[in-house]
Design a protein around this motif. Structure first.
Motif, PDB file in Angstrom:
ATOM      1  N   CYS A  31      55.246 -29.519  -7.788  1.00 41.32           N
ATOM      2  CA  CYS A  31      55.924 -29.323  -6.767  1.00 41.32           C
ATOM      3  C   CYS A  31      56.632 -29.926  -7.301  1.00 41.32           C
ATOM      4  O   CYS A  31      58.772 -28.986  -7.182  1.00 41.32           O
ATOM      5  N   GLU A  32      57.589 -31.124  -7.914  1.00 38.31           N
ATOM      6  CA  GLU A  32      59.035 -32.132  -7.689  1.00 38.31           C
ATOM      7  C   GLU A  32      59.533 -31.302  -8.889  1.00 38.31           C
ATOM      8  O   GLU A  32      60.642 -31.792  -9.146  1.00 38.31           O
ATOM      9  N   ALA A  67      51.503 -28.531 -15.236  1.00 42.94           N
ATOM     10  CA  ALA A  67      50.554 -28.133 -13.553  1.00 42.94           C
ATOM     11  C   ALA A  67      49.751 -28.492 -13.252  1.00 42.94           C
ATOM     12  O   ALA A  67      48.242 -29.252 -13.880  1.00 42.94           O
ATOM     13  N   PRO A  68      49.211 -28.523 -12.211  1.00 43.89           N
ATOM     14  CA  PRO A  68      47.312 -28.381 -11.799  1.00 43.89           C
ATOM     15  C   PRO A  68      46.753 -27.682 -12.439  1.00 43.89           C
ATOM     16  O   PRO A  68      47.061 -26.177 -13.311  1.00 43.89           O
ATOM     17  N   ASP A  69      45.641 -27.815 -12.711  1.00 47.64           N
ATOM     18  CA  ASP A  69      44.202 -27.328 -13.629  1.00 47.64           C
ATOM     19  C   ASP A  69      44.180 -25.854 -13.652  1.00 47.64           C
ATOM     20  O   ASP A  69      44.445 -24.953 -14.143  1.00 47.64           O
ATOM     21  N   ASP A  70      44.464 -25.003 -11.825  1.00 51.23           N
ATOM     22  CA  ASP A  70      44.322 -23.831 -11.476  1.00 51.23           C
ATOM     23  C   ASP A  70      45.239 -22.658 -12.457  1.00 51.23           C
ATOM     24  O   ASP A  70      45.357 -21.995 -13.014  1.00 51.23           O
ATOM     25  N   ILE A  71      46.269 -23.730 -13.053  1.00 52.22           N
ATOM     26  CA  ILE A  71      47.972 -23.039 -13.238  1.00 52.22           C
ATOM     27  C   ILE A  71      47.828 -23.451 -14.464  1.00 52.22           C
ATOM     28  O   ILE A  71      49.116 -22.255 -15.236  1.00 52.22           O
ATOM     29  N   GLU A  72      47.554 -23.924 -15.063  1.00 46.21           N
ATOM     30  CA  GLU A  72      47.952 -24.476 -16.664  1.00 46.21           C
ATOM     31  C   GLU A  72      47.994 -23.806 -17.390  1.00 46.21           C
ATOM     32  O   GLU A  72      48.504 -23.385 -18.288  1.00 46.21           O
ATOM     33  N   LYS A  73      46.172 -23.442 -17.036  1.00 46.00           N
ATOM     34  CA  LYS A  73      46.473 -21.685 -18.683  1.00 46.00           C
ATOM     35  C   LYS A  73      47.344 -20.693 -18.373  1.00 46.00           C
ATOM     36  O   LYS A  73      47.663 -20.418 -19.643  1.00 46.00           O
ATOM     37  N   ASP A  74      47.425 -20.835 -17.247  1.00 49.62           N
ATOM     38  CA  ASP A  74      48.552 -19.926 -17.126  1.00 49.62           C
ATOM     39  C   ASP A  74      50.437 -20.128 -17.894  1.00 49.62           C
ATOM     40  O   ASP A  74      51.111 -19.343 -18.659  1.00 49.62           O
ATOM     41  N   TRP A  75      50.566 -21.209 -17.519  1.00 50.73           N
ATOM     42  CA  TRP A  75      51.851 -21.986 -18.360  1.00 50.73           C
ATOM     43  C   TRP A  75      51.613 -22.445 -19.833  1.00 50.73           C
ATOM     44  O   TRP A  75      52.086 -22.056 -20.309  1.00 50.73           O
ATOM     45  N   ALA A  76      50.247 -22.770 -20.128  1.00 48.66           N
ATOM     46  CA  ALA A  76      50.583 -22.064 -21.777  1.00 48.66           C
ATOM     47  C   ALA A  76      50.357 -21.324 -22.286  1.00 48.66           C
ATOM     48  O   ALA A  76      50.737 -20.971 -23.604  1.00 48.66           O
ATOM     49  N   THR A  77      49.886 -19.655 -21.754  1.00 51.39           N
ATOM     50  CA  THR A  77      50.615 -18.782 -22.128  1.00 51.39           C
ATOM     51  C   THR A  77      51.425 -18.903 -22.208  1.00 51.39           C
ATOM     52  O   THR A  77      51.960 -17.711 -23.808  1.00 51.39           O
ATOM     53  N   VAL A 133      53.206 -13.640 -13.391  1.00 48.54           N
ATOM     54  CA  VAL A 133      52.964 -13.487 -12.239  1.00 48.54           C
ATOM     55  C   VAL A 133      52.230 -14.295 -11.661  1.00 48.54           C
ATOM     56  O   VAL A 133      52.310 -14.746 -10.490  1.00 48.54           O
ATOM     57  N   ARG A 134      51.676 -14.865 -12.660  1.00 48.11           N
ATOM     58  CA  ARG A 134      50.443 -16.205 -11.553  1.00 48.11           C
ATOM     59  C   ARG A 134      50.940 -16.639 -11.560  1.00 48.11           C
ATOM     60  O   ARG A 134      50.763 -17.667 -10.202  1.00 48.11           O
ATOM     61  N   VAL A 135      51.913 -17.551 -12.135  1.00 50.14           N
ATOM     62  CA  VAL A 135      52.376 -18.503 -12.100  1.00 50.14           C
ATOM     63  C   VAL A 135      53.415 -19.250 -10.859  1.00 50.14           C
ATOM     64  O   VAL A 135      53.687 -19.637 -10.088  1.00 50.14           O
ATOM     65  N   GLN A 136      54.297 -17.372 -10.659  1.00 52.80           N
ATOM     66  CA  GLN A 136      54.853 -17.908  -9.419  1.00 52.80           C
ATOM     67  C   GLN A 136      54.423 -17.231  -8.083  1.00 52.80           C
ATOM     68  O   GLN A 136      54.968 -18.174  -7.318  1.00 52.80           O
ATOM     69  N   GLN A 137      53.374 -16.763  -8.203  1.00 52.55           N
ATOM     70  CA  GLN A 137      52.845 -16.534  -6.945  1.00 52.55           C
ATOM     71  C   GLN A 137      52.295 -18.485  -6.630  1.00 52.55           C
ATOM     72  O   GLN A 137      52.054 -18.372  -5.830  1.00 52.55           O
ATOM     73  N   HIS A 138      52.069 -18.776  -7.824  1.00 54.65           N
ATOM     74  CA  HIS A 138      50.954 -19.924  -7.096  1.00 54.65           C
ATOM     75  C   HIS A 138      51.809 -20.725  -6.503  1.00 54.65           C
ATOM     76  O   HIS A 138      51.934 -21.835  -5.652  1.00 54.65           O
ATOM     77  N   ALA A 139      53.236 -20.830  -7.349  1.00 52.75           N
ATOM     78  CA  ALA A 139      54.698 -21.322  -6.417  1.00 52.75           C
ATOM     79  C   ALA A 139      54.933 -21.464  -5.246  1.00 52.75           C
ATOM     80  O   ALA A 139      54.999 -22.050  -4.779  1.00 52.75           O
ATOM     81  N   ARG A 140      55.006 -20.178  -5.391  1.00 51.21           N
ATOM     82  CA  ARG A 140      55.409 -19.746  -3.902  1.00 51.21           C
ATOM     83  C   ARG A 140      54.289 -20.126  -2.371  1.00 51.21           C
ATOM     84  O   ARG A 140      54.925 -21.353  -1.762  1.00 51.21           O
ATOM     85  N   ASP A 141      53.239 -20.175  -2.927  1.00 49.84           N
ATOM     86  CA  ASP A 141      51.532 -20.164  -1.987  1.00 49.84           C
ATOM     87  C   ASP A 141      51.908 -21.761  -2.272  1.00 49.84           C
ATOM     88  O   ASP A 141      51.745 -22.158  -0.920  1.00 49.84           O
ATOM     89  N   VAL A 142      51.570 -22.408  -3.010  1.00 49.21           N
ATOM     90  CA  VAL A 142      51.171 -23.646  -3.425  1.00 49.21           C
ATOM     91  C   VAL A 142      52.488 -24.591  -2.950  1.00 49.21           C
ATOM     92  O   VAL A 142      52.349 -25.631  -2.438  1.00 49.21           O
ATOM     93  N   CYS A 143      53.893 -24.549  -3.201  1.00 47.41           N
ATOM     94  CA  CYS A 143      54.764 -25.310  -3.777  1.00 47.41           C
ATOM     95  C   CYS A 143      55.572 -24.983  -1.993  1.00 47.41           C
ATOM     96  O   CYS A 143      56.572 -26.687  -1.643  1.00 47.41           O
ATOM     97  N   HIS A 144      55.396 -23.562  -1.885  1.00 49.67           N
ATOM     98  CA  HIS A 144      56.631 -22.868  -0.629  1.00 49.67           C
ATOM     99  C   HIS A 144      57.737 -23.305  -0.718  1.00 49.67           C
ATOM    100  O   HIS A 144      59.129 -23.720   0.317  1.00 49.67           O
ATOM    101  N   THR A 145      58.851 -23.906  -1.933  1.00 47.92           N
ATOM    102  CA  THR A 145      60.059 -24.253  -1.649  1.00 47.92           C
ATOM    103  C   THR A 145      60.468 -22.815  -1.838  1.00 47.92           C
ATOM    104  O   THR A 145      60.080 -21.986  -3.375  1.00 47.92           O
ATOM    105  N   SER A 146      62.282 -22.288  -1.894  1.00 43.69           N
ATOM    106  CA  SER A 146      62.731 -21.420  -2.506  1.00 43.69           C
ATOM    107  C   SER A 146      63.330 -21.323  -3.735  1.00 43.69           C
ATOM    108  O   SER A 146      64.192 -22.828  -3.491  1.00 43.69           O
ATOM    109  N   LEU A 147      63.850 -20.732  -4.324  1.00 38.77           N
ATOM    110  CA  LEU A 147      64.816 -21.224  -5.454  1.00 38.77           C
ATOM    111  C   LEU A 147      65.344 -20.024  -6.245  1.00 38.77           C
ATOM    112  O   LEU A 147      64.839 -19.020  -6.321  1.00 38.77           O
ATOM    113  N   THR A 148      66.801 -20.289  -5.888  1.00 38.78           N
ATOM    114  CA  THR A 148      67.607 -18.467  -5.902  1.00 38.78           C
ATOM    115  C   THR A 148      68.083 -19.448  -7.512  1.00 38.78           C
ATOM    116  O   THR A 148      68.428 -19.936  -7.089  1.00 38.78           O
ATOM    117  N   LEU A 149      67.684 -18.259  -8.272  1.00 36.15           N
ATOM    118  CA  LEU A 149      68.549 -17.845  -9.543  1.00 36.15           C
ATOM    119  C   LEU A 149      69.002 -17.103  -9.892  1.00 36.15           C
ATOM    120  O   LEU A 149      68.980 -16.041  -8.988  1.00 36.15           O
TER     121      LEU A 149
END
Length: 149
Positions: A31-32, A67-77, A133-149
């Motif tokens: 998250c950091e 990335a944690p194990d549950d999202i690492e494969k998606d980042w690798a993709t 989509v999974r990476v983004q959802q994980h970021a919202r659900d787990v990290c709960h940080t607002s990112l405005t790009l």
């Protein structure tokens, strides 16, 4: 190159919509990292198109490595697809910006052009888009940080 531009838009737009926030203890480092790359991603992806996407590759790779194990494969993709496109362009000695109206610049062989087109197709593939989509959802659900790009 039209397929390059489309590939970039398909991957960049969902990433630009990502919202992130402070995380729980188990994945605090990840998250950091997300928060730490916020400004750089905004700037790099804001460059637009495939060039911005390729310029963001080091950030994607860093996020994959944290990335944690549950999202690492998606980042690798995601990083695998963008890296493949970067390599194909580099091997041909061109950049995404060298393409005009979807046509490769002079000096790019048919084989190189095919390799680039295949790599761009992988970036815009359903598999890569679903990983994004999974990476983004994980970021919202787990990290709960607002990112405005």
């Amino acid at each position: 190159m039209t397929s390059l531009r489309m590939a970039a838009h398909l991957l960049v737009l969902p990433i630009l919509a990502t919202t992130l926030s402070s995380c729980g203890d188990p994945i605090e480092g990840y998250c950091e990292s997300l928060k730490g790359h916020q400004e750089e991603l905004t700037r790099t992806l804001g460059e637009g198109g495939t060039g911005g996407l390729i310029a963001a590759l080091p950030v994607f790779e860093d996020l994959e490595s944290n990335a944690p194990d549950d999202i690492e494969k998606d980042w690798a993709t995601i990083t695998g697809a963008v890296s493949g496109l970067s390599t194909a362009l580099e091997d041909a000695g061109v950049s995404a910006d060298d393409y005009e109206n979807g046509k490769p610049p002079e000096g790019v062989s048919d084989a190189e052009a095919k390799k680039i087109a295949d790599a761009a197709t992988k970036v815009s593939s359903t598999k890569t888009q679903e990983a994004s989509v999974r990476v983004q959802q994980h970021a919202r659900d787990v990290c709960h940080t607002s990112l405005t790009l």
